[in-house]
Design an enzyme around this catalytic site. Sequence first.
Site, PDB file in Angstrom:
ATOM      1  N   GLU A  74      -0.667  13.821 -18.408  1.00 28.73           N
ATOM      2  CA  GLU A  74      -2.059  13.400 -18.276  1.00 28.73           C
ATOM      3  C   GLU A  74      -2.086  11.934 -17.847  1.00 28.73           C
ATOM      4  OE1 GLU A  74      -6.363  13.915 -20.452  1.00 28.73           O
ATOM      5  OE2 GLU A  74      -4.646  13.584 -21.719  1.00 28.73           O
ATOM      6  N   GLY A 120      -0.843   6.956 -27.607  1.00 25.96           N
ATOM      7  CA  GLY A 120      -0.546   7.143 -29.024  1.00 25.96           C
ATOM      8  C   GLY A 120       0.000   8.544 -29.244  1.00 25.96           C
ATOM      9  N   ALA A 121      -0.618   9.505 -28.572  1.00 26.74           N
ATOM     10  CA  ALA A 121      -0.215  10.901 -28.711  1.00 26.74           C
ATOM     11  C   ALA A 121      -0.794  11.694 -27.551  1.00 26.74           C
ATOM     12  CB  ALA A 121      -0.721  11.466 -30.031  1.00 26.74           C
ATOM     13  N   MET A 122      -0.216  12.883 -27.302  1.00 26.47           N
ATOM     14  CA  MET A 122      -0.671  13.698 -26.166  1.00 26.47           C
ATOM     15  C   MET A 122      -0.692  15.167 -26.558  1.00 26.47           C
ATOM     16  SD  MET A 122      -1.704  13.955 -23.097  1.00 26.47           S
ATOM     17  CE  MET A 122      -2.158  15.546 -22.431  1.00 26.47           C
ATOM     18  N   GLU A 123      -1.822  15.802 -26.270  1.00 25.16           N
ATOM     19  CA  GLU A 123      -2.111  17.131 -26.803  1.00 25.16           C
ATOM     20  C   GLU A 123      -1.518  18.306 -26.041  1.00 25.16           C
ATOM     21  OE1 GLU A 123      -4.324  15.065 -25.255  1.00 25.16           O
ATOM     22  OE2 GLU A 123      -5.731  16.204 -24.013  1.00 25.16           O
ATOM     23  N   HIS A 178      -6.908  14.853 -34.250  1.00 25.73           N
ATOM     24  CA  HIS A 178      -7.450  14.667 -32.897  1.00 25.73           C
ATOM     25  C   HIS A 178      -6.701  15.534 -31.879  1.00 25.73           C
ATOM     26  CE1 HIS A 178      -9.037  11.986 -29.550  1.00 25.73           C
ATOM     27  NE2 HIS A 178      -7.992  12.562 -28.957  1.00 25.73           N
ATOM     28  N   GLU A 179      -5.384  15.451 -31.891  1.00 25.09           N
ATOM     29  CA  GLU A 179      -4.620  16.203 -30.886  1.00 25.09           C
ATOM     30  C   GLU A 179      -4.760  17.709 -31.094  1.00 25.09           C
ATOM     31  OE1 GLU A 179      -3.868  14.424 -28.544  1.00 25.09           O
ATOM     32  OE2 GLU A 179      -3.887  12.496 -29.576  1.00 25.09           O
ATOM     33  N   HIS A 216      -7.861  19.132 -29.648  1.00 20.81           N
ATOM     34  CA  HIS A 216      -7.739  19.376 -28.204  1.00 20.81           C
ATOM     35  C   HIS A 216      -7.175  20.758 -27.899  1.00 20.81           C
ATOM     36  CE1 HIS A 216      -8.895  15.582 -26.493  1.00 20.81           C
ATOM     37  NE2 HIS A 216      -7.880  14.887 -26.968  1.00 20.81           N
ATOM     38  N   GLU A 220     -12.321  13.917 -24.896  1.00 20.75           N
ATOM     39  CA  GLU A 220     -11.951  12.823 -25.792  1.00 20.75           C
ATOM     40  C   GLU A 220     -13.056  12.503 -26.810  1.00 20.75           C
ATOM     41  OE1 GLU A 220      -9.101  12.205 -26.088  1.00 20.75           O
ATOM     42  OE2 GLU A 220      -8.143  12.693 -24.178  1.00 20.75           O
TER      43      GLU A 220
HETATM   44  N1  BES Z   1      -5.279  12.843 -24.218  1.00 27.77           N
HETATM   45  C1  BES Z   1      -4.978  11.659 -24.934  1.00 27.77           C
HETATM   46  C2  BES Z   1      -3.709  10.997 -24.493  1.00 27.77           C
HETATM   47  C3  BES Z   1      -3.842  10.189 -23.236  1.00 27.77           C
HETATM   48  C4  BES Z   1      -4.452   8.952 -23.263  1.00 27.77           C
HETATM   49  C5  BES Z   1      -3.350  10.645 -22.034  1.00 27.77           C
HETATM   50  C6  BES Z   1      -4.569   8.207 -22.107  1.00 27.77           C
HETATM   51  C7  BES Z   1      -3.464   9.914 -20.874  1.00 27.77           C
HETATM   52  C8  BES Z   1      -4.081   8.678 -20.907  1.00 27.77           C
HETATM   53  C9  BES Z   1      -4.844  11.955 -26.434  1.00 27.77           C
HETATM   54  O1  BES Z   1      -5.543  13.068 -26.880  1.00 27.77           O
HETATM   55  C10 BES Z   1      -5.446  10.787 -27.167  1.00 27.77           C
HETATM   56  O2  BES Z   1      -6.618  10.616 -27.098  1.00 27.77           O
HETATM   57  N2  BES Z   1      -4.611   9.990 -27.834  1.00 27.77           N
HETATM   58  C11 BES Z   1      -5.051   8.805 -28.516  1.00 27.77           C
HETATM   59  C12 BES Z   1      -4.958   8.957 -30.002  1.00 27.77           C
HETATM   60  C13 BES Z   1      -6.209   9.475 -30.639  1.00 27.77           C
HETATM   61  C14 BES Z   1      -6.062   9.563 -32.144  1.00 27.77           C
HETATM   62  C15 BES Z   1      -7.434   8.671 -30.319  1.00 27.77           C
HETATM   63  C16 BES Z   1      -4.174   7.680 -28.076  1.00 27.77           C
HETATM   64  O3  BES Z   1      -3.173   7.935 -27.405  1.00 27.77           O
HETATM   65  O4  BES Z   1      -4.485   6.537 -28.393  1.00 27.77           O
HETATM   66 ZN    ZN Z   2      -7.580  12.821 -27.046  1.00 26.58          ZN
END
Ligand code: BES
Ligand code: ZN
Length: 847
Positions: free
Chosen positions: A113, A246-249, A282-283, A286, A305
Amino acid sequence: ELFLRPDLVACTFSGSVAISVAVSAPTRFLVLNALDLSVNRTSIRFQALEPTEVVFFKDDGVLVLGFAKQLPLGEGLLKMDFNGILNDQMRGFYRSKYQYKGKERNMAVTQFESVDARRCFPCWDEPAFKAKFKLTLEVPSELVALSNMPVGNATFAGPIKTVRYLESPPMSTYLVAIVVGLFEYVEGMTTKGTRVRVYTQIGKSNQGKFALDVGVKSLNLYKDYFDTPFPLPKLDMVAIPDFAAGAMENYGLVTYREVALLFDDKSSSASSRQSVAITVAHELAHQWFGNLVTMEWWTHLWLNEGFATWVSHLAVDSFFPQWNIWTQFLDSTTTALRLDSLEASHPIEVEIHHASEVDQIFDAISYDKGASVIRMLQSYLGAERFQKAMASYMKKYAFSNAKTEDLWAVLEKETGEPVKDLMTTWTKQKGYPVINAKIKGDDIEIEQAQFLLDGSSGSGMWIVPITSGCGAYDTQKKFLLKLKRDKMVIGSQCGDRKKGGNFWTKLNINGTGFYRVKYDDELAAALQNALETKKLSLMDKIGTVDDLYALSIARQQTFASLLRLLYGYRGEADYSVLSHINTVTTSIAKVSADATPALAGDIKQLLIKILLSPAEKLGWDPKKGESHLDVMLRPLLLTALVQLGHGKTINEGVRRFNIFTRDRGTSLLPPDTRKAAYLAVMQNVSSSNRSGYDALRKIYKESAEGEERLQVLGILSSCRDKGIVLESLNLIFTSEVRNQDAYILLRGIQPEAREISWNWLKENWELISKTFAGSLITDFVETIVPLFTSNEKAAEISKFFATRTKPGFERTLKQSLENVRISARWAEGIRSEPGLAQTVRELLAKP
Ligand code: BES
Ligand code: ZN
């Protein structure tokens, strides 16, 4: 069908794809995505046809295949072989480094992503092109190889194994994932028998237990909430040492940076426990909202998001009701209100014309404004009606894609309310209104105007769900403000105005609405009285101070009135409220140092006076059986007092630190308060007195990776001494700091060190922009630029970047510069505010 063979030593990979394509109209071309891949031209076939032209458009990540004749209509198979590099940029197919038995090793990981699947295999890399994926990996036999689906079968040929995975349901390319490395795991099971695992580095699987527990509970809860089962046979969650977000779903294979997944009873803090819970929830949200039902195009990213952010709070609130997570949610709302009061903000639904524009909309507008307007809508429609509608939306669009309007249509049909008209005003225009409330006889007149921090007023108009509390919380009123002006009738239930004392009214009860309120003098005085006589809910305490804070920056209210209101919060004991107070006091300390240097010391004393009594009550030592929120409040207050220069707190921090350096196991400095003590040590550090700094660097080196180390990293640049700040910043370019963690160092920089940090940024810009890709580079701009508060500096910075912008951080730069100009204007106003010194002295003198 996708085959990949990564080489973890040479850091390369080779692969092949076979994509089933339906040709529905006559054409001679196939246009798809591929980037930084070398495609073997002679291998390309569509059915039996070979292309006569193969052209890459690198800037667009597009590959065009031209054939001599028109392609046969109907379904056909497109095949090709390709090679690529396991890069160091934490996007596409990349390598991450870890230590095993004292040796450095590589693992192969994907992060696709938003638009980086095309860096791993040729494909149609847009969310609406869903496909069923069937993966095969060829990897060293001793490694764990994970993908979205469970393994169908594996065959071994000596040191190499071939792993075939089951076919996935239809899914978007950005959710495809692969992880290959050495791992161990802990395992659990949902009530419906879905196998859940948390994978960690060897020796750390115990630290995965907390996330596993939250993960299993989340899957159970979302299945019920959406009335839809989790469609995959397994869900894996993996901690990755180098990770950009931070993380990816990823569907069935969620990836995390280590600190976002691992929790260690001995070395982790309460706030990290909470953020692990929120991140996992959160993940996993998704997996339904995003993976099962996917946005049609990146314009609707906020659906993903914003909703995941909102519903993760719902989940965590049900697992940990004592955390008061909805009160903490106001952090998201106030963060979004802050960003959205800039001219350089953008609407929730933002037009995206090019792949390079996608990354920068993963911001507080998509996440926090998105989540806040969902909360506003849910509270307007009611929780039950809202949930029912969400479940039918999920069923209607399962395995397919949806737009914002599709969601409104379902909600409108289920509830009969004008959801589309209402919500469109919030998602298609940027900004939000301030509601001016004035009392006239038995009425409150209200009027909306777009709120902007630079003091101007935009022309936006919204349909605003107004709520008001009146004298007590059980007499709430609701109505929809559709016009510029309207009025609400208030009755005697607001208390007796004539006698004073018990009369008050507050709009936007519990901050469910995405707007601010400005009261006339009488209503403001009554509200302050209600605050001081403890009539307001925690959420309303937060909303009250945040609104006045913003109005003061915009110079719609005086700085003195903000100080007077703040003073009403002394003795407050709640974590969430004090966390907001802390945001305000930090900002006040910074602006007053520039605006009124002569008064800045007194203002600091005043801020200390407001925060001191709750801090003294909590002390440094944890108490048996105290709440999660008190455990988080202690470091918040200690850190705030240290920053404000409170001598006693600094000395105590240093004392405890000195004991800690001799005995790492001392109970005097548990993980929760360590950072405050580190920060205290940094207050006395200088180039000629660097023993404290050296001790901290030693702790950094000797700590395990993860939160323990990052706590030190976060304070190394928090110091007034230029030499030390520079030394710390330069660590960013060494192997001591992973690229993913640079921002933690940057966030520690104090306003006193802004000049030296800015010069450092300029001198190293070329290196920085080469080393840091995507969102990581915006951190440098976002942390350093807003430390300034003068128009001259804004002009200088703007000039520097004029020849150096990239599409990825243009908007961030604009926003940061706007913040500088807003601070400059605020400081100017404070400088010329009559009677400010007297107010400060008066409040300081109060018993
Ligand atoms: N889908 C995002 C990860 C992402 C962020 C991919 C930016 C590409 C670009 C994931 O679901 C997400 O939102 N992660 C957050 C953590 C969440 C607890 C708010 C993050 O990575 O900060
Ligand atoms: Zn997210």
